[in-house]
Design a protein around this motif. Structure first.
Motif, PDB file in Angstrom:
ATOM      1  N   PHE A  97      -7.578   1.185   3.441  1.00 56.94           N
ATOM      2  CA  PHE A  97      -7.591   2.558   2.930  1.00 56.94           C
ATOM      3  C   PHE A  97      -8.463   3.464   3.812  1.00 56.94           C
ATOM      4  CE2 PHE A  97     -10.006   5.709   0.564  1.00 56.94           C
ATOM      5  CZ  PHE A  97      -9.006   6.474  -0.014  1.00 56.94           C
ATOM      6  N   MET A  98      -9.635   2.964   4.193  1.00 57.05           N
ATOM      7  CA  MET A  98     -10.547   3.767   5.017  1.00 57.05           C
ATOM      8  C   MET A  98      -9.911   4.067   6.383  1.00 57.05           C
ATOM      9  SD  MET A  98     -13.096   4.517   3.192  1.00 57.05           S
ATOM     10  CE  MET A  98     -13.835   3.987   1.638  1.00 57.05           C
ATOM     11  N   ALA A  99      -9.226   3.046   6.926  1.00 61.25           N
ATOM     12  CA  ALA A  99      -8.556   3.252   8.219  1.00 61.25           C
ATOM     13  C   ALA A  99      -7.511   4.363   8.079  1.00 61.25           C
ATOM     14  CB  ALA A  99      -7.913   1.951   8.688  1.00 61.25           C
ATOM     15  N   GLY A 100      -6.737   4.294   6.989  1.00 64.65           N
ATOM     16  CA  GLY A 100      -5.696   5.298   6.748  1.00 64.65           C
ATOM     17  C   GLY A 100      -6.274   6.689   6.567  1.00 64.65           C
ATOM     18  N   ALA A 101      -7.468   6.746   5.990  1.00 67.39           N
ATOM     19  CA  ALA A 101      -8.083   8.046   5.708  1.00 67.39           C
ATOM     20  C   ALA A 101      -8.905   8.537   6.901  1.00 67.39           C
ATOM     21  CB  ALA A 101      -8.974   7.925   4.465  1.00 67.39           C
ATOM     22  N   LEU A 110     -21.049   9.026  -0.808  1.00 73.15           N
ATOM     23  CA  LEU A 110     -19.802   9.303  -0.081  1.00 73.15           C
ATOM     24  C   LEU A 110     -19.509  10.800  -0.121  1.00 73.15           C
ATOM     25  CD1 LEU A 110     -17.450   6.579  -1.647  1.00 73.15           C
ATOM     26  CD2 LEU A 110     -18.865   6.358   0.397  1.00 73.15           C
ATOM     27  N   PRO A 111     -18.813  11.311   0.919  1.00 76.24           N
ATOM     28  CA  PRO A 111     -18.401  12.713   0.887  1.00 76.24           C
ATOM     29  C   PRO A 111     -17.496  12.972  -0.321  1.00 76.24           C
ATOM     30  CG  PRO A 111     -17.896  11.692   3.027  1.00 76.24           C
ATOM     31  CD  PRO A 111     -18.387  10.602   2.144  1.00 76.24           C
ATOM     32  N   LYS A 112     -17.590  14.167  -0.879  1.00 77.35           N
ATOM     33  CA  LYS A 112     -16.859  14.482  -2.102  1.00 77.35           C
ATOM     34  C   LYS A 112     -15.339  14.288  -1.950  1.00 77.35           C
ATOM     35  CE  LYS A 112     -17.603  17.674  -5.911  1.00 77.35           C
ATOM     36  NZ  LYS A 112     -18.128  16.678  -6.790  1.00 77.35           N
ATOM     37  N   GLY A 113     -14.818  14.707  -0.786  1.00 77.75           N
ATOM     38  CA  GLY A 113     -13.374  14.585  -0.544  1.00 77.75           C
ATOM     39  C   GLY A 113     -12.914  13.134  -0.574  1.00 77.75           C
ATOM     40  N   LEU A 114     -13.735  12.260  -0.001  1.00 82.18           N
ATOM     41  CA  LEU A 114     -13.398  10.844   0.035  1.00 82.18           C
ATOM     42  C   LEU A 114     -13.409  10.256  -1.384  1.00 82.18           C
ATOM     43  CD1 LEU A 114     -12.743   8.277   1.606  1.00 82.18           C
ATOM     44  CD2 LEU A 114     -15.193   7.959   2.002  1.00 82.18           C
ATOM     45  N   ARG A 115     -14.350  10.700  -2.186  1.00 79.83           N
ATOM     46  CA  ARG A 115     -14.426  10.216  -3.573  1.00 79.83           C
ATOM     47  C   ARG A 115     -13.143  10.583  -4.323  1.00 79.83           C
ATOM     48  NH1 ARG A 115     -19.693  12.861  -5.725  1.00 79.83           N
ATOM     49  NH2 ARG A 115     -20.279  13.521  -3.633  1.00 79.83           N
ATOM     50  N   ALA A 116     -12.660  11.790  -4.078  1.00 83.47           N
ATOM     51  CA  ALA A 116     -11.432  12.244  -4.744  1.00 83.47           C
ATOM     52  C   ALA A 116     -10.231  11.427  -4.263  1.00 83.47           C
ATOM     53  CB  ALA A 116     -11.213  13.730  -4.473  1.00 83.47           C
ATOM     54  N   GLN A 117     -10.199  11.144  -2.960  1.00 88.31           N
ATOM     55  CA  GLN A 117      -9.086  10.334  -2.418  1.00 88.31           C
ATOM     56  C   GLN A 117      -9.099   8.926  -3.015  1.00 88.31           C
ATOM     57  OE1 GLN A 117     -10.083  11.422   1.816  1.00 88.31           O
ATOM     58  NE2 GLN A 117      -7.973  10.730   2.112  1.00 88.31           N
ATOM     59  N   THR A 130       0.817  -1.219   0.000  1.00 87.98           N
ATOM     60  CA  THR A 130       0.000   0.000   0.000  1.00 87.98           C
ATOM     61  C   THR A 130       0.850   1.268   0.000  1.00 87.98           C
ATOM     62  OG1 THR A 130      -0.205  -0.397   2.358  1.00 87.98           O
ATOM     63  CG2 THR A 130      -2.135  -0.890   1.027  1.00 87.98           C
ATOM     64  N   SER A 131       2.179   1.102   0.095  1.00 86.65           N
ATOM     65  CA  SER A 131       3.020   2.298   0.079  1.00 86.65           C
ATOM     66  C   SER A 131       3.295   2.776  -1.353  1.00 86.65           C
ATOM     67  CB  SER A 131       4.342   2.015   0.794  1.00 86.65           C
ATOM     68  OG  SER A 131       5.061   1.040   0.065  1.00 86.65           O
ATOM     69  N   VAL A 132       3.095   1.860  -2.335  1.00 86.99           N
ATOM     70  CA  VAL A 132       3.369   2.293  -3.711  1.00 86.99           C
ATOM     71  C   VAL A 132       2.323   3.306  -4.140  1.00 86.99           C
ATOM     72  CG1 VAL A 132       4.570   0.217  -4.499  1.00 86.99           C
ATOM     73  CG2 VAL A 132       2.091   0.352  -4.697  1.00 86.99           C
ATOM     74  N   SER A 133       2.748   4.206  -5.010  1.00 81.14           N
ATOM     75  CA  SER A 133       1.842   5.293  -5.343  1.00 81.14           C
ATOM     76  C   SER A 133       0.990   4.977  -6.576  1.00 81.14           C
ATOM     77  CB  SER A 133       2.634   6.580  -5.553  1.00 81.14           C
ATOM     78  OG  SER A 133       3.660   6.322  -6.481  1.00 81.14           O
ATOM     79  N   GLU A 134       1.374   3.957  -7.331  1.00 79.84           N
ATOM     80  CA  GLU A 134       0.591   3.651  -8.538  1.00 79.84           C
ATOM     81  C   GLU A 134      -0.813   3.212  -8.155  1.00 79.84           C
ATOM     82  OE1 GLU A 134       1.131   0.528 -12.052  1.00 79.84           O
ATOM     83  OE2 GLU A 134       2.961   1.625 -11.533  1.00 79.84           O
ATOM     84  N   PRO A 135      -1.847   3.766  -8.801  1.00 78.91           N
ATOM     85  CA  PRO A 135      -3.218   3.395  -8.415  1.00 78.91           C
ATOM     86  C   PRO A 135      -3.492   1.915  -8.668  1.00 78.91           C
ATOM     87  CG  PRO A 135      -3.200   5.221  -9.992  1.00 78.91           C
ATOM     88  CD  PRO A 135      -1.800   4.727  -9.887  1.00 78.91           C
ATOM     89  N   LEU A 136      -4.287   1.338  -7.807  1.00 78.18           N
ATOM     90  CA  LEU A 136      -4.596  -0.086  -7.866  1.00 78.18           C
ATOM     91  C   LEU A 136      -5.955  -0.280  -8.548  1.00 78.18           C
ATOM     92  CD1 LEU A 136      -3.774  -2.942  -6.712  1.00 78.18           C
ATOM     93  CD2 LEU A 136      -5.124  -2.334  -4.694  1.00 78.18           C
ATOM     94  N   ASN A 137      -5.998  -1.200  -9.527  1.00 77.64           N
ATOM     95  CA  ASN A 137      -7.268  -1.500 -10.193  1.00 77.64           C
ATOM     96  C   ASN A 137      -8.111  -2.387  -9.273  1.00 77.64           C
ATOM     97  OD1 ASN A 137      -9.381  -2.434 -11.692  1.00 77.64           O
ATOM     98  ND2 ASN A 137      -8.149  -3.087 -13.449  1.00 77.64           N
ATOM     99  N   VAL A 138      -9.092  -1.787  -8.652  1.00 75.33           N
ATOM    100  CA  VAL A 138      -9.864  -2.485  -7.631  1.00 75.33           C
ATOM    101  C   VAL A 138     -10.812  -3.523  -8.254  1.00 75.33           C
ATOM    102  CG1 VAL A 138     -11.795  -0.859  -7.436  1.00 75.33           C
ATOM    103  CG2 VAL A 138     -10.912  -1.970  -5.397  1.00 75.33           C
ATOM    104  N   LEU A 139     -11.029  -3.433  -9.567  1.00 71.79           N
ATOM    105  CA  LEU A 139     -11.885  -4.408 -10.258  1.00 71.79           C
ATOM    106  C   LEU A 139     -11.150  -5.710 -10.576  1.00 71.79           C
ATOM    107  CD1 LEU A 139     -13.825  -2.083 -12.767  1.00 71.79           C
ATOM    108  CD2 LEU A 139     -14.543  -2.852 -10.500  1.00 71.79           C
TER     109      LEU A 139
END
Ligand code: SAH
Length: 371
Positions: A33-37, A65-72, A10-19
């Motif tokens: 992710f939710m815990a981290g946020a 979901l809150p807009k900020g969370l969607r962006a994250q 989870t430290s890598v910055s490349e986005p993960l394809n959740v599908l």
């Protein structure tokens, strides 16, 4: 490709394809992710429900979901779409979809309505390496394996249409050999079946194969009741080798042994090729094989488009072949040809787009009805 939670860095910055993840893996990653946020844990399940069960086009559409969370979420994860390149509707209601993938490959999905069922015929590879003599996909050669999100994504994309097309049944009978891409097909079966994802009953999901033995064993080892269909197409090794080069690697006797060992009822697929595999002696030999494995037999009228040099067996002759098998105690159905006017058989639409064949005119080919 499918990372187990421990392997996901989870430290890598490349986005993960959740599908690409199974429900368990996706939920774990989302919970982390939710815990981290600093978000509540239930948010993970809330997001997951919007991937498959009630899918949305983008994270931004998860308006609960809150807009900020969607962006994250959109920073950290991707949920890539398959681009719908073409949609064709047959006079019989069958629809065919051509999807374009991120690297320019195109794949086909066919939706076949029948009563209150909707069967989706999905692709597992771009192209195919097996070169069956009558198959349009075989003629285009192998391009690459599809990823889990590209395979299950075909079902998801049809759910995203307005109005949505909701599959009740899935058959792996589009482009490619699913059991030569088990690494992706295995998690896809979970995504299709899991009630938290697409929720389609295992008995309504059929994997069709030429008889790739390690794949059949892997499918048999799954605890769910997924169905297995085997493309037989010839009852002797000599004839089968000439139609399906894969018979050299996996000869009939071995395929029969694997079919008999499969703990659920197996279906044999048998495409009827005029003057090639449709003689009375073929019906007799095929009956012996089917009885050995207690298999159900589907006789398939050849879809004429793209099938180089072969002609379909006439309907009355198919019916006689079926009767001969029934007289030997075998359960047989004659499958209806669907979507003849939209080149709906394996690989035909993509082939058509590459300009190598002309569309078939519907009126020339009558459906063969189940007796
Ligand atoms: N590779 C797998 C699944 C994809 S093809 C398999 O071979 O089983 C799904 C089915 O469509 C196979 O039985 C295949 O032999 C059959 N098929 C291919 N081309 C066809 C055609 N032109 N007409 C009718 N069936 C065809």
């Amino acid at each position: 490709m499918i990372a187990t939670p421990l392997q996901i860095d989870t430290s890598v910055s490349e986005p993960l394809n959740v599908l690409d993840l199974t429900p368990d893996d996706a939920l774990l990653v989302l919970a982390e992710f939710m815990a981290g946020a600093g978000e509540a844990r239930y948010r993970a399940a809330q997001v997951f429900a919007r991937l498959w069960e009630r899918p949305v086009h983008s994270f931004d559409d998860m308006t609960e979901l809150p807009k900020g969370l969607r962006a994250q979420l959109a920073d950290r994860f991707t949920m890539p779409r398959l681009a719908l390149q073409e949609r064709q509707r047959s006079s019989d209601g069958t629809e065919k979809f051509l999807f374009r993938l991120h690297d320019g490959q195109s794949i086909e999905t066919v939706a076949i309505p029948e009563g209150n069922r909707l069967t989706l015929c999905i692709s597992s590879q771009a192209g195919c390496a097996l070169q069956c003599a009558f198959c349009a996909t075989g003629a285009m050669g192998f391009q690459r394996n599809l990823t889990p999100s590209e395979i299950a994504g075909q079902v998801r994309e049809l759910r995203l249409l307005d109005p949505p097309l909701l599959a009740t049944n899935i058959v792996f009978m589009g482009m490619g050999e699913p059991l030569m891409n088990w690494k992706a097909v295995d998690p896809v079966l979970t995504l299709l079946n899991d009630p938290r994802a697409l929720g389609i009953g295992a008995r309504h999901i059929t994997v069709s194969t030429v008889g790739v033995l390690p794949g059949i064993e892997a499918l048999a080892a799954r605890k769910e009741q997924f169905r297995l269909a085997i493309s037989i197409h010839a009852p002797s090794d000599a004839l089968r080798r000439s139609l399906m080069p894969v018979n050299v690697k996996y000869p009939l006797a071995d395929v029969m042994q694997a079919a008999a060992a499969f703990d659920r009822r197996v279906t044999f697929e048998y495409v009827m090729l005029d003057g090639v595999n449709d003689q009375p002696e073929h019906a007799a030999m095929l009956s012996t094989l089917a009885r050995e494995c207690r298999a159900f037999v589907n006789l398939i009228p050849l879809h004429p488009g793209g099938s180089l040099g072969f002609t379909p067996t006439p309907g009355p002759k198919i019916a006689a072949f079926a009767r001969a098998m029934r007289a030997r105690g075998v359960e047989v159905a004659v499958r209806k040809s669907r979507g003849l006017d939209i080149a709906a058989a394996c690989g035909q639409l993509r082939t058509e787009r590459l300009g190598r064949r002309l569309p078939v005119v519907t009126e020339q080919h009558d459906d063969v009805h189940v007796p």
